[in-house]
Design a protein around this motif. Structure first.
Motif, mmCIF file in Angstrom:
data_model
loop_
_atom_site.group_PDB
_atom_site.id
_atom_site.type_symbol
_atom_site.label_atom_id
_atom_site.label_comp_id
_atom_site.label_asym_id
_atom_site.label_seq_id
_atom_site.Cartn_x
_atom_site.Cartn_y
_atom_site.Cartn_z
ATOM 1 N N ILE A 35 38.262 61.546 4.460
ATOM 2 C CA ILE A 35 38.893 62.918 5.157
ATOM 3 C C ILE A 35 37.728 63.916 4.962
ATOM 4 C CG2 ILE A 35 40.645 64.562 4.986
ATOM 5 C CD1 ILE A 35 41.519 61.978 6.172
ATOM 6 N N ALA A 36 37.046 63.992 4.017
ATOM 7 C CA ALA A 36 36.078 65.059 3.739
ATOM 8 C C ALA A 36 34.777 64.928 4.573
ATOM 9 C CB ALA A 36 35.470 64.703 2.220
ATOM 10 N N GLU A 37 34.788 63.592 5.068
ATOM 11 C CA GLU A 37 33.565 63.357 6.095
ATOM 12 C C GLU A 37 34.038 63.863 7.423
ATOM 13 O OE1 GLU A 37 32.785 59.149 5.618
ATOM 14 O OE2 GLU A 37 31.527 59.543 3.930
ATOM 15 N N GLN A 38 35.327 63.588 7.820
ATOM 16 C CA GLN A 38 35.894 63.877 8.993
ATOM 17 C C GLN A 38 35.919 65.694 9.213
ATOM 18 O OE1 GLN A 38 39.816 62.216 9.264
ATOM 19 N NE2 GLN A 38 39.053 60.358 9.179
ATOM 20 N N LEU A 39 35.911 66.298 8.018
ATOM 21 C CA LEU A 39 35.938 67.670 7.744
ATOM 22 C C LEU A 39 34.645 68.191 7.667
ATOM 23 C CD1 LEU A 39 38.921 68.326 5.510
ATOM 24 C CD2 LEU A 39 39.003 68.509 8.079
ATOM 25 N N GLY A 40 33.624 67.415 7.675
ATOM 26 C CA GLY A 40 32.276 68.128 7.335
ATOM 27 C C GLY A 40 32.057 68.699 6.469
ATOM 28 N N VAL A 41 32.671 68.047 5.248
ATOM 29 C CA VAL A 41 32.510 68.548 3.690
ATOM 30 C C VAL A 41 31.538 67.567 2.926
ATOM 31 C CG1 VAL A 41 33.704 68.832 1.390
ATOM 32 C CG2 VAL A 41 34.443 69.777 3.786
ATOM 33 N N GLU A 42 30.505 67.955 2.428
ATOM 34 C CA GLU A 42 29.602 67.175 1.555
ATOM 35 C C GLU A 42 30.261 66.455 0.511
ATOM 36 O OE1 GLU A 42 26.359 66.518 2.417
ATOM 37 O OE2 GLU A 42 26.541 67.863 4.062
ATOM 38 N N LYS A 43 29.797 65.195 0.277
ATOM 39 C CA LYS A 43 30.527 64.552 -0.820
ATOM 40 C C LYS A 43 30.307 65.155 -2.294
ATOM 41 C CE LYS A 43 30.940 59.753 -2.611
ATOM 42 N NZ LYS A 43 30.390 58.623 -2.534
ATOM 43 N N SER A 44 29.052 65.803 -2.547
ATOM 44 C CA SER A 44 28.962 66.726 -3.881
ATOM 45 C C SER A 44 29.940 67.776 -4.017
ATOM 46 C CB SER A 44 27.644 67.114 -3.626
ATOM 47 O OG SER A 44 27.253 68.032 -2.780
ATOM 48 N N GLU A 45 30.252 68.431 -2.882
ATOM 49 C CA GLU A 45 31.199 69.519 -2.813
ATOM 50 C C GLU A 45 32.504 68.925 -2.964
ATOM 51 O OE1 GLU A 45 31.593 73.747 -0.852
ATOM 52 O OE2 GLU A 45 30.961 72.181 0.666
ATOM 53 N N LEU A 46 32.958 67.834 -2.512
ATOM 54 C CA LEU A 46 34.194 67.299 -2.946
ATOM 55 C C LEU A 46 34.383 66.861 -4.150
ATOM 56 C CD1 LEU A 46 36.962 65.464 -1.764
ATOM 57 C CD2 LEU A 46 35.487 63.748 -1.294
ATOM 58 N N ASN A 47 33.398 66.215 -4.656
ATOM 59 C CA ASN A 47 33.293 65.859 -6.211
ATOM 60 C C ASN A 47 33.500 66.958 -7.080
ATOM 61 O OD1 ASN A 47 32.976 63.046 -5.593
ATOM 62 N ND2 ASN A 47 30.839 63.019 -5.595
ATOM 63 N N SER A 48 32.936 68.087 -6.607
ATOM 64 C CA SER A 48 33.069 69.431 -7.470
ATOM 65 C C SER A 48 34.630 69.622 -7.626
ATOM 66 C CB SER A 48 32.343 70.634 -7.238
ATOM 67 O OG SER A 48 33.137 71.044 -5.994
ATOM 68 N N LEU A 49 35.459 69.528 -6.631
ATOM 69 C CA LEU A 49 37.036 69.622 -6.446
ATOM 70 C C LEU A 49 37.692 68.730 -7.461
ATOM 71 C CD1 LEU A 49 37.421 69.950 -2.662
ATOM 72 C CD2 LEU A 49 37.380 71.791 -4.534
ATOM 73 N N LEU A 50 36.897 67.633 -7.801
ATOM 74 C CA LEU A 50 37.750 66.586 -8.903
ATOM 75 C C LEU A 50 38.088 67.509 -9.993
ATOM 76 C CD1 LEU A 50 35.838 63.468 -7.931
ATOM 77 C CD2 LEU A 50 38.068 64.077 -7.233
ATOM 78 N N VAL A 51 37.130 68.291 -10.438
ATOM 79 C CA VAL A 51 37.169 68.892 -11.575
ATOM 80 C C VAL A 51 37.502 70.701 -11.599
ATOM 81 C CG1 VAL A 51 35.457 67.663 -12.819
ATOM 82 C CG2 VAL A 51 34.853 69.537 -11.682
ATOM 83 N N LYS A 52 37.456 71.004 -10.404
ATOM 84 C CA LYS A 52 37.935 72.721 -10.376
ATOM 85 C C LYS A 52 38.824 72.559 -9.338
ATOM 86 C CE LYS A 52 34.883 74.479 -6.991
ATOM 87 N NZ LYS A 52 34.102 75.193 -6.591
ATOM 88 N N LYS A 53 39.981 73.407 -9.514
ATOM 89 C CA LYS A 53 40.992 73.431 -8.474
ATOM 90 C C LYS A 53 40.770 74.561 -7.473
ATOM 91 C CE LYS A 53 44.718 71.608 -10.857
ATOM 92 N NZ LYS A 53 46.339 71.991 -11.345
#
Length: 133
Positions: A35-53
């Motif tokens: 989904i992140a790829e479809q939205l054009g969001v980098e994986k590193s930025e997605l991973n940061s969402l795993l720890v910060k809301k």
């Protein structure tokens, strides 16, 4: 078109929903990565969402809310178990999004008719069109 902040909000909502019943598993994570790829969001930025809301913003357009609801339904069914708490949570999310409660319940009922509980997009759209607010 969605802003970057809106995209992060959508992803954060998916992550929070996936973590609501157990730790995020590999299949759920891979789904969210797609989904992140479809939205054009980098994986590193997605991973940061795993720890910060990130604050959850409800998409302005109804079509975007329906797409997000569909993503949540798909995510819920990845582990092939539907706990009552997950179903209640997804119903409440649909209500908070301003979606028709009749339509959301119909989608949750209809998903059991399909392999892997994947409601085809055209079926989902027709359900919401019939119950348009």
């Amino acid at each position: 078109m969605q802003s970057h902040a809106e995209k992060l909000s959508l992803l954060s909502q998916l992550i929070q929903f996936a973590k609501s019943d157990a730790p995020l598993n590999a299949d759920e994570y891979n789904f969210i990565v797609n989904i992140a790829e479809q939205l054009g969001v980098e994986k590193s930025e997605l991973n940061s969402l795993l720890v910060k809301k990130v604050a959850i913003e409800i998409p302005k357009e109804e079509s975007d809310r329906i797409v997000q609801f569909h993503r949540l339904v798909l995510l819920m069914n990845i582990d092939d178990t539907n706990k009552d708490t997950e179903l209640e949570m997804i119903r409440n999310i649909g209500l908070k999004m301003g979606l028709s409660p009749i339509a959301t319940d119909k989608v949750l009922e209809t998903m059991h008719r399909y392999e892997d509980k994947i409601v085809p997009t055209d079926v989902l759209i027709s359900i919401f069109q019939r119950h348009y607010n």
